[in-house]
Design a protein around this motif. Structure first.
Motif: not given
Length: 137
Positions: A14-15, A17-18, A99-101, A105
């Motif tokens: 997860a980290k 991607r952030v 943001q994610v990817d 988010y």
């Protein structure tokens, strides 16, 4: 906090991607409050590195509707409104910068925009109540 190897692997995934690049600090130029606006210096753009956008936020006080004041606003009403504008702007910017990817988010301009404002206004009203309680104690 001790994580199991499996929990650590999920966290690391997860980290990776952030990204969150918004920071807060004191500046030489203060933000300025008007009855329905919060104005100030340009702020970093969440989508273009090195770019800035206007540091403005517009919000009608909750004690006003269709240009009509619903009650005679007190100083506490106005303090709560100013707090609401500041928190709304901060949450809006945080959502853009978290943001994610490479994408927000939760996009504050997306389909949940109206719900985000409702939730943030509720939070701001609750925090204003706490401030009033502390001030009167």
């Amino acid at each position: 906090m001790d994580l199991s190897p499996a929990q650590e692997a999920v966290f690391e995934k997860a980290k990776a991607r952030v990204s969150h690049r918004l920071t807060f600090g004191k500046t030489s130029q203060s933000r300025g409050f008007l009855a329905t606006e919060l104005l100030g210096p340009a702020i970093p753009d969440a989508f273009k590195d090195g770019a800035v956008q206007a540091g403005e936020w517009q919000q009608t006080p909750e004690f006003c509707m269709n240009g009509q004041t619903l009650e005679e606003p007190t100083e506490q009403h106005w303090l709560g409104h100013c707090l609401s504008m500041a928190i709304n702007e901060a949450v809006h910017e945080a959502l853009e910068h978290f943001q994610v990817d490479g994408q927000p988010y939760l996009n504050p301009h997306g389909k949940s925009e109206a719900l985000i404002y409702i939730h943030v206004n509720q939070l701001a009203a609750q925090l204003a109540e706490l401030a009033e309680e502390e001030e009167s104690a």
